[in-house]
Design a protein around this motif. Structure first.
Motif, PDB file in Angstrom:
ATOM      1  N   PHE A 277       0.736  -1.200   0.016  1.00  0.00           N
ATOM      2  CA  PHE A 277      -0.038  -0.196  -0.006  1.00  0.00           C
ATOM      3  C   PHE A 277       1.105   1.346   0.104  1.00  0.00           C
ATOM      4  O   PHE A 277       0.404   2.379  -0.813  1.00  0.00           O
ATOM      5  CB  PHE A 277      -0.987   0.203   1.313  1.00  0.00           C
ATOM      6  CG  PHE A 277      -2.316   0.877   1.021  1.00  0.00           C
ATOM      7  CD1 PHE A 277      -3.310   0.497   0.486  1.00  0.00           C
ATOM      8  CD2 PHE A 277      -2.081   2.327   1.183  1.00  0.00           C
ATOM      9  CE1 PHE A 277      -4.495   1.152   0.215  1.00  0.00           C
ATOM     10  CE2 PHE A 277      -3.216   3.093   0.984  1.00  0.00           C
ATOM     11  CZ  PHE A 277      -4.157   2.527   0.473  1.00  0.00           C
ATOM     12  N   SER A 278       1.991   1.214   0.710  1.00  0.00           N
ATOM     13  CA  SER A 278       2.827   2.272   0.730  1.00  0.00           C
ATOM     14  C   SER A 278       3.285   2.598  -0.794  1.00  0.00           C
ATOM     15  O   SER A 278       3.510   3.614  -1.183  1.00  0.00           O
ATOM     16  CB  SER A 278       4.103   2.034   1.730  1.00  0.00           C
ATOM     17  OG  SER A 278       4.887   3.153   1.668  1.00  0.00           O
ATOM     18  N   SER A 279       3.563   1.523  -1.394  1.00  0.00           N
ATOM     19  CA  SER A 279       4.367   1.720  -2.647  1.00  0.00           C
ATOM     20  C   SER A 279       3.265   2.153  -3.726  1.00  0.00           C
ATOM     21  O   SER A 279       3.332   2.911  -4.488  1.00  0.00           O
ATOM     22  CB  SER A 279       4.823   0.358  -3.256  1.00  0.00           C
ATOM     23  OG  SER A 279       5.283   0.532  -4.553  1.00  0.00           O
ATOM     24  N   ALA A 280       2.255   1.822  -3.370  1.00  0.00           N
ATOM     25  CA  ALA A 280       0.885   2.124  -4.585  1.00  0.00           C
ATOM     26  C   ALA A 280       0.454   3.635  -4.126  1.00  0.00           C
ATOM     27  O   ALA A 280       0.179   4.373  -5.124  1.00  0.00           O
ATOM     28  CB  ALA A 280      -0.482   1.288  -4.205  1.00  0.00           C
ATOM     29  N   SER A 281       0.619   4.264  -2.915  1.00  0.00           N
ATOM     30  CA  SER A 281       0.051   5.411  -2.512  1.00  0.00           C
ATOM     31  C   SER A 281       1.030   6.661  -2.497  1.00  0.00           C
ATOM     32  O   SER A 281       1.118   7.637  -2.414  1.00  0.00           O
ATOM     33  CB  SER A 281      -0.726   5.277  -1.209  1.00  0.00           C
ATOM     34  OG  SER A 281       0.185   5.088  -0.191  1.00  0.00           O
ATOM     35  N   GLY A 282       2.642   6.010  -2.502  1.00  0.00           N
ATOM     36  CA  GLY A 282       3.531   6.902  -2.297  1.00  0.00           C
ATOM     37  C   GLY A 282       3.587   7.632  -0.698  1.00  0.00           C
ATOM     38  O   GLY A 282       4.165   8.577  -0.873  1.00  0.00           O
ATOM     39  N   LYS A 283       3.039   6.766   0.224  1.00  0.00           N
ATOM     40  CA  LYS A 283       2.845   7.525   1.571  1.00  0.00           C
ATOM     41  C   LYS A 283       3.458   6.438   2.500  1.00  0.00           C
ATOM     42  O   LYS A 283       3.454   5.340   2.064  1.00  0.00           O
ATOM     43  CB  LYS A 283       1.418   7.558   1.855  1.00  0.00           C
ATOM     44  CG  LYS A 283       0.468   8.278   0.887  1.00  0.00           C
ATOM     45  CD  LYS A 283       0.584   9.934   1.201  1.00  0.00           C
ATOM     46  CE  LYS A 283      -0.302  10.715   0.198  1.00  0.00           C
ATOM     47  NZ  LYS A 283      -0.058  12.161   0.672  1.00  0.00           N
ATOM     48  N   ASP A 284       4.104   6.975   3.358  1.00  0.00           N
ATOM     49  CA  ASP A 284       4.788   6.291   4.379  1.00  0.00           C
ATOM     50  C   ASP A 284       3.739   5.626   5.399  1.00  0.00           C
ATOM     51  O   ASP A 284       2.764   6.709   5.927  1.00  0.00           O
ATOM     52  CB  ASP A 284       5.737   6.992   5.263  1.00  0.00           C
ATOM     53  CG  ASP A 284       7.103   7.136   4.677  1.00  0.00           C
ATOM     54  OD1 ASP A 284       7.328   6.097   3.867  1.00  0.00           O
ATOM     55  OD2 ASP A 284       7.729   8.119   4.694  1.00  0.00           O
ATOM     56  N   ILE A 285       3.403   4.491   5.722  1.00  0.00           N
ATOM     57  CA  ILE A 285       2.310   4.201   6.613  1.00  0.00           C
ATOM     58  C   ILE A 285       2.922   3.952   7.914  1.00  0.00           C
ATOM     59  O   ILE A 285       3.691   3.064   8.265  1.00  0.00           O
ATOM     60  CB  ILE A 285       1.639   2.838   6.061  1.00  0.00           C
ATOM     61  CG1 ILE A 285       1.398   2.916   4.573  1.00  0.00           C
ATOM     62  CG2 ILE A 285       0.417   2.297   6.807  1.00  0.00           C
ATOM     63  CD1 ILE A 285       0.157   3.787   4.589  1.00  0.00           C
ATOM     64  N   ALA A 286       2.450   4.845   8.950  1.00  0.00           N
ATOM     65  CA  ALA A 286       2.791   4.672  10.537  1.00  0.00           C
ATOM     66  C   ALA A 286       2.250   3.588  10.845  1.00  0.00           C
ATOM     67  O   ALA A 286       0.967   3.275  10.818  1.00  0.00           O
ATOM     68  CB  ALA A 286       2.727   5.906  10.948  1.00  0.00           C
ATOM     69  N   TYR A 287       3.141   2.626  11.477  1.00  0.00           N
ATOM     70  CA  TYR A 287       2.193   1.488  12.549  1.00  0.00           C
ATOM     71  C   TYR A 287       3.077   1.211  13.668  1.00  0.00           C
ATOM     72  O   TYR A 287       4.251   1.737  13.707  1.00  0.00           O
ATOM     73  CB  TYR A 287       2.367   0.433  11.465  1.00  0.00           C
ATOM     74  CG  TYR A 287       3.620  -0.287  11.020  1.00  0.00           C
ATOM     75  CD1 TYR A 287       4.186  -1.224  12.073  1.00  0.00           C
ATOM     76  CD2 TYR A 287       4.234  -0.008   9.954  1.00  0.00           C
ATOM     77  CE1 TYR A 287       5.561  -1.954  11.761  1.00  0.00           C
ATOM     78  CE2 TYR A 287       5.747  -0.499   9.530  1.00  0.00           C
ATOM     79  CZ  TYR A 287       6.164  -1.284  10.503  1.00  0.00           C
ATOM     80  OH  TYR A 287       7.239  -2.118  10.192  1.00  0.00           O
ATOM     81  N   GLN A 288       2.364   0.767  14.599  1.00  0.00           N
ATOM     82  CA  GLN A 288       3.075   0.397  15.928  1.00  0.00           C
ATOM     83  C   GLN A 288       2.579  -1.377  16.168  1.00  0.00           C
ATOM     84  O   GLN A 288       1.554  -1.591  15.670  1.00  0.00           O
ATOM     85  CB  GLN A 288       2.430   1.248  17.083  1.00  0.00           C
ATOM     86  CG  GLN A 288       0.850   1.368  16.999  1.00  0.00           C
ATOM     87  CD  GLN A 288       0.661   2.470  18.192  1.00  0.00           C
ATOM     88  OE1 GLN A 288       1.628   2.972  18.842  1.00  0.00           O
ATOM     89  NE2 GLN A 288      -0.874   2.759  18.133  1.00  0.00           N
ATOM     90  N   ILE A 289       3.396  -1.879  16.701  1.00  0.00           N
ATOM     91  CA  ILE A 289       3.469  -3.236  17.134  1.00  0.00           C
ATOM     92  C   ILE A 289       2.674  -3.471  18.402  1.00  0.00           C
ATOM     93  O   ILE A 289       2.910  -2.763  19.392  1.00  0.00           O
ATOM     94  CB  ILE A 289       4.686  -3.980  17.185  1.00  0.00           C
ATOM     95  CG1 ILE A 289       5.554  -3.750  15.828  1.00  0.00           C
ATOM     96  CG2 ILE A 289       4.610  -5.306  17.548  1.00  0.00           C
ATOM     97  CD1 ILE A 289       4.505  -4.433  14.708  1.00  0.00           C
ATOM     98  N   CYS A 290       1.648  -3.979  18.584  1.00  0.00           N
ATOM     99  CA  CYS A 290       0.729  -4.276  19.401  1.00  0.00           C
ATOM    100  C   CYS A 290       0.859  -5.671  20.029  1.00  0.00           C
ATOM    101  O   CYS A 290       1.084  -6.676  19.120  1.00  0.00           O
ATOM    102  CB  CYS A 290      -0.759  -3.560  19.583  1.00  0.00           C
ATOM    103  SG  CYS A 290      -0.577  -2.081  18.985  1.00  0.00           S
TER     104      CYS A 290
END
Length: 339
Positions: A277-290
């Protein structure tokens, strides 16, 4: 032109299926109570197909509404999508889930049969398999060991429909067990528009990418999978819609109980989806491990050879296409459908 009653036809999977039905020369008659969808969808279907389906705002539990639909149209088959579908919510509201999903399905098939309609395609779920003992999951594996009311409601409906078909062998009942539907119509006009906080991975990622949410919670990175995150079988909603058309065409008029998995036959991890999705959108996807969520399994994907053999259907769209189409939809409709 054949007419098919599509319950829940304004919802995510139902609306995309209506588009593909129209393209296949089938006329959908839509019944939806709009509890988790919007009337704007009807305009989008018309825009994509140059055909505006007949739409009834009503509930599958409402016998009078169903009787009206069957009296006013010569229905050939029913595709039954209508139902509540959030796992977490089902734990909090079990009565609502059993009432909507199970009771509604029984009223529907009763009215359908009394109207002389003998063909039903039911929107089921891979959740009916519970925690699988091997991969991939094929249609012969045991069902019923389900950990939440949503999944149990799907399992109960399957069991009810199987018993009804056995007692009325002239019926054609097809159970389609979906894996993880994602993606959107490639036009960007139609997609998944969850109300409130998304329950599914890709729409949540899309809302992070478009700025509606700060970050994605990844539940567990210590599973016995290649990158430690959960692995699932993600299927493009357009492939899924085509699967319904194939089921209707190939077995929808054949008496019997027909059961098919609808998936791609391969798994992708949570981080695989984030990367795509990051590649398709050109956006960094912020995530956190829970921490892991209770009831989540490490991996799950479908055996799809039965659907390919008997329906002539196979999912063809890639994770990259699923991500690109979702981003096209979300970026064009940052707040979802209009009210």
């Amino acid at each position: 032109m054949k007419k098919v009653l599509v319950t829940g036809g304004m919802g995510y999977i139902g609306s995309h299926t209506c588009v593909q039905l129209i393209k296949a020369g089938v006329e959908p008659i839509i019944l939806d109570n709009l509890c988790n969808s919007k009337s704007e969808v009807l305009k989008r279907i018309e825009s994509l197909t140059q055909h505006r389906p007949v739409f009834y705002q009503g509930d599958v539990r409402d016998r009078a509404v169903l009787e009206t639909v069957f009296a006013q149209h010569k229905i050939d088959s029913v595709i039954h999508f209508a139902g509540l579908k959030a796992v977490g919510e089902s734990v909090q509201k079990p009565f609502e889930y059993y009432d909507n999903n199970v009771s509604g399905s029984l009223v529907l098939i009763d009215v359908m049969r009394k109207a002389g309609v003998n063909s039903m395609v039911f929107s089921s779920s891979a959740t009916v398999y519970g925690e699988p003992t091997k991969m991939p999951i094929d249609e012969s594996m045991p069902t019923g060991a389900v950990t939440n009311p949503y999944g149990r409601s799907k399992y109960m409906i399957e069991e009810c429909y199987a018993d009804i078909q056995k007692a009325a062998p002239e019926l054609s009942v097809t159970l389609l067990r979906y894996f993880n539907p994602v993606g959107a119509h490639p036009s960007g006009l139609m997609g998944e528009d969850p109300q409130g906080i998304p329950n599914n991975l890709m729409p949540f990622i899309a809302q992070v990418a478009v700025g509606r949410r700060e970050s994605l919670s990844v539940f567990g990175d210590d599973y016995p999978t290649p990158d430690g995150t959960g692995v699932r079988d993600y299927i493009h909603v357009m492939d899924l819609a085509d699967g319904h058309v194939a089921a209707l065409t190939k077995v929808g008029q054949q008496a019997g109980l027909h059961i098919f998995n609808l998936g791609t036959g391969k798994g992708s991890s949570v981080l695989d989806v984030v990367k795509a999705f990051s590649s398709a959108s050109g956006k960094d996807i912020a995530y956190q491990i829970c921490p892991r969520r209770q009831g989540d399994i490490a991996e799950c994907w479908a055996a799809t050879d039965k659907a390919e053999r008997l329906l002539g259907w196979k999912a063809t769209r890639t994770l990259e296409e699923m991500s690109a189409d979702t981003w096209h939809w979300q970026s064009n409709n940052p707040q979802g459908y209009e009210q």
